[in-house]
Design a protein around this motif. Structure first.
Motif, PDB file in Angstrom:
ATOM      1  N   SER A   1      34.881 -76.320 -17.371  1.00 52.93           N
ATOM      2  CA  SER A   1      34.593 -77.380 -18.353  1.00 52.93           C
ATOM      3  C   SER A   1      34.160 -78.665 -17.665  1.00 52.93           C
ATOM      4  O   SER A   1      33.274 -79.380 -18.154  1.00 52.93           O
ATOM      5  N   GLN A   2      34.767 -78.963 -16.505  1.00 51.92           N
ATOM      6  CA  GLN A   2      34.408 -80.172 -15.778  1.00 51.92           C
ATOM      7  C   GLN A   2      32.971 -80.110 -15.284  1.00 51.92           C
ATOM      8  O   GLN A   2      32.227 -81.089 -15.384  1.00 51.92           O
TER       9      GLN A   2
ATOM     10  N   GLN B   1      30.649 -80.667 -18.211  1.00 51.39           N
ATOM     11  CA  GLN B   1      30.585 -82.079 -18.585  1.00 51.39           C
ATOM     12  C   GLN B   1      29.742 -82.871 -17.593  1.00 51.39           C
ATOM     13  O   GLN B   1      28.950 -83.735 -17.980  1.00 51.39           O
TER      14      GLN B   1
END
Length: 651
Positions: free
Chosen positions: A561-562, A565
């Motif tokens: 997810s990082q 993003q």
């Protein structure tokens, strides 16, 4: 078989079973495989399996979905020899996505339409993020050994085409029928339980402006080892031997897997594995004694493409049924039919002075023993591709039946040597014999050894997986960024399309004409389905990270997810995902430097383009087959009723 998975009989049972069966693959994903012991509750016998295919071979599959999954994996493994774990995992993930859609009230036609668009986006990303192997250049080292510290290539060149230039899905139209799911021109699916191999017309790379140097196979093999360093070293050595036999440079552009044979030798440590020219086979003591007499002898060879027995018939031959033969007098001969055939064949072989018979199928024990008495060596289970090699080098002509042999079918120029250096430490009666041609040949044999019997099959599977990865890479002339980079690019573009869909729906609430033109009214759930498909890819990436050890599923999903993003927040189109660390579970810092410098991140691990594309296609086709079958069973659609096919695909 399905473990603790609870099957809801009132829901789509097939999709639930598919999801449960896919759980078998979790331990076989990633560079570090975990072995499974499968025990028969009735007999108490056990088997050691190191891949999902071997697991399914030892399972008693009682449901139709299980049989369908097994046939799908078999068909894929037969062609590609790798990627079956990815195929089954995504089939399970996307079957759960389809179940989620059904629980939300989304119709089958809308699910199929949106998922078809989703897979088109992913396949388009694969094509446009692929890297030409010509762009990789020549490795700085001439060493043909893959080291565990250097797991791949460092790429400084950008992908041939930016993946962000994927075509807009607003131009796609969806058709639900028995032939295609969409008319995007990218993917046309015809549902079939046999999952025939698709042509590789999707492989497209931008040609180089000048003729580049031939890529170094050892350099490419590093990025394709996927944790199987020792197996890939054997592959590189086999490729090097083939290049020498063809009088080419070590950095050749092809690797012919059809001219590679494996010989499994139990009892020796694994470090004794090696590559030898020619075809090495294990023979019993009586056959080995015959081979020993061939030392420094002119050997004539006969090639049989089939079984060597009196009852064998070509697959195209069909006996007439219901016919009985009646004789007026009994047969006074003391010889039976098979003995007459055997006597005829042996007499023919002796007249033709044949010393060696290579059989692609099986030979009966009586035939082998009878030939040994006349100093004729019979070797069975020889690959058809190996027969072709010997046919080209010796002048022999393969025949289907031994009675078809003539002097024009017999070849010469064969060497048969007993390998004393491959003597097993165990008390076995087998002897390694090397069969080769007098001149140079590209035929090589990889000797695989282990003191653990149950591990030999897994070692052989690992070797063939590595061999076919290199073969497909050189055939496609393209590679995909590995270690989750390609999957995250697909997730990014799929989620981007989902967000655009939601945004367009909000902007067009008061503009029905524009909504109709955009096609969103035809599938209002497109965004939801695409998000669920993307979540399946995220689950795949995080599972691979977990299997490498040192990280939990939560931390793995957080790392993914990082990166997503960071990618979404970058201003430059040149920013690329970094390869996720598979050892420590942390995100490589190369992504930040790539954003600042405008260069692509250093790629250390690669995947095969055609293998990944075909695994994803088959995974979704499998989900569609089960989804459609479940829908027809639950709704009980009458195929003869008008309008029965309105919301369903035809199988």
């Amino acid at each position: 078989m399905l473990g603790s998975t609870i099957i809801n009989q009132r829901q789509h049972v097939g999709l639930q079973k598919l999801s449960a069966l896919a759980g078998i693959t979790h331990s076989s994903l990633g560079p570090y495989k975990r072995y499974k012991f499968i025990q028969d509750a009735t007999s108490g016998e056990s088997a050691l399996a190191g891949s999902c295919l071997r697991v399914f071979e030892n399972l008693e599959l009682t449901c139709a979905v299980g049989q369908l999954v097994y046939e799908t994996i078999q068909a894929h493994q037969k062609v590609y020899h790798t990627g079956s774990g990815c195929l089954l995992f995504l089939a399970g993930a996307w079957s759960r996505a389809a179940l989620d859609c059904l629980q939300r009230g989304i119709s089958v036609s809308h699910i199929i339409s949106a998922m078809s668009e989703g897979i088109d986006i992913c396949l388009d990303v694969c094509r446009k993020s692929s890297v030409s192997i010509d762009a990789l250049g020549v490795a700085p080292s001439e060493s043909c050994t893959v080291t565990s510290q250097s797991l791949g290539l460092h790429l400084s060149q950008k992908p041939t085409v930016e993946a962000s230039q994927a075509p807009s899905n607003s131009q796609r139209t969806t058709k639900i029928g028995h032939k295609t799911f969409n008319t995007s021109g990218q993917r046309k699916i015809k549902l079939s339980r046999h999952f025939c191999e698709n042509k590789s017309e999707d492989v497209s790379t931008v040609p180089q402006p000048h003729q580049p140097k031939l890529p170094d196979i050892a350099h490419i093999a590093e990025g394709l080892s996927h944790g199987c360093v020792e197996a890939m070293n054997l592959v590189v050595e086999a490729s090097r031997m083939q290049s020498k036999s063809n009088e080419q440079d070590v950095r050749c552009s092809t690797f012919d897997v059809t001219k590679v044979v494996t010989c499994v030798l139990p009892g020796l440590p694994e470090e004794h594995a090696c590559v030898l020219p020619g075809c090495v086979v294990l023979l019993h003591a009586e056959q080995a004694a015959v081979a020993h007499h061939f030392k420094e002898q002119h050997v004539k060879v006969a090639l049989i493409n089939g079984d060597l027995s009196d009852t064998y018939h070509h697959p195209g031959f069909k006996r007439p049924t219901g016919i009985q033969r009646v004789r007026n007098q009994s047969d006074l001969s003391s010889l039976s039919k098979d003995e007459k055939w055997l006597e005829k064949v042996v007499t023919l072989l002796l007249n033709l002075e044949v010393n060696l018979i290579l059989v692609s199928g099986l030979a009966t024990e009586k035939v082998i023993q009878h030939c040994c008495r006349h100093h004729i060596l019979v070797v069975e289970k020889v690959k058809v591709s190996v027969l072709k090699v010997f046919a080209n080098s010796t002048g022999a002509v393969p025949v289907t039946y031994a009675t078809q042999l003539s002097k024009h079918c017999v070849g010469s120029g064969i060497k048969v040597v007993t390998r004393r250096d491959l003597k097993s430490n165990e008390r076995t009666s087998t002897t390694a014999v090397n069969i080769s041609t007098v001149g140079k040949t590209a035929l090589v044999t990889v000797i695989l050894t282990s003191c653990v019997h149950g591990k030999l099959q897994a070692l052989e599977d690992q070797f063939w997986a590595c061999a076919y990865r290199l073969h497909h890479a050189l055939k496609d002339k393209a590679l995909l960024p590995g270690a989750g980079v390609t999957e995250m690019l697909c997730v990014h573009h799929v989620e981007k399309q989902a967000e655009q869909h939601v945004k367009h729906c909000r902007d067009r609430n008061n503009d029905s004409v524009q909504q109709t033109k955009a096609g969103t009214a035809a599938n209002p759930y497109r965004g939801v389905v695409l998000r669920l498909m993307a979540d399946g890819l995220i689950d795949y990436i995080s599972t691979v990270m977990v299997n490498t050890g040192g990280i939990s599923k939560v931390k793995a999903r957080t790392a993914v997810s990082q990166q997503l993003q960071d990618y979404n927040g970058s201003l430059g189109v040149a920013a690329k995902f970094s390869q996720l660390s598979l050892k420590g579970g942390t995100v490589d810092s190369a992504v930040s430097s790539a954003m600042n410098s405008g260069e692509a991140a250093a790629v250390k691990i690669y995947d095969n383009l055609c293998v990944k594309q075909e695994a994803w296609r088959k995974a979704l086709d499998l989900v569609f087959l089960v989804l459609q079958t479940d829908a027809e069973v639950i709704t009980r659609v009458d195929q003869n009723t008008d309008g029965a096919h309105a919301d369903l695909m035809l199988l």
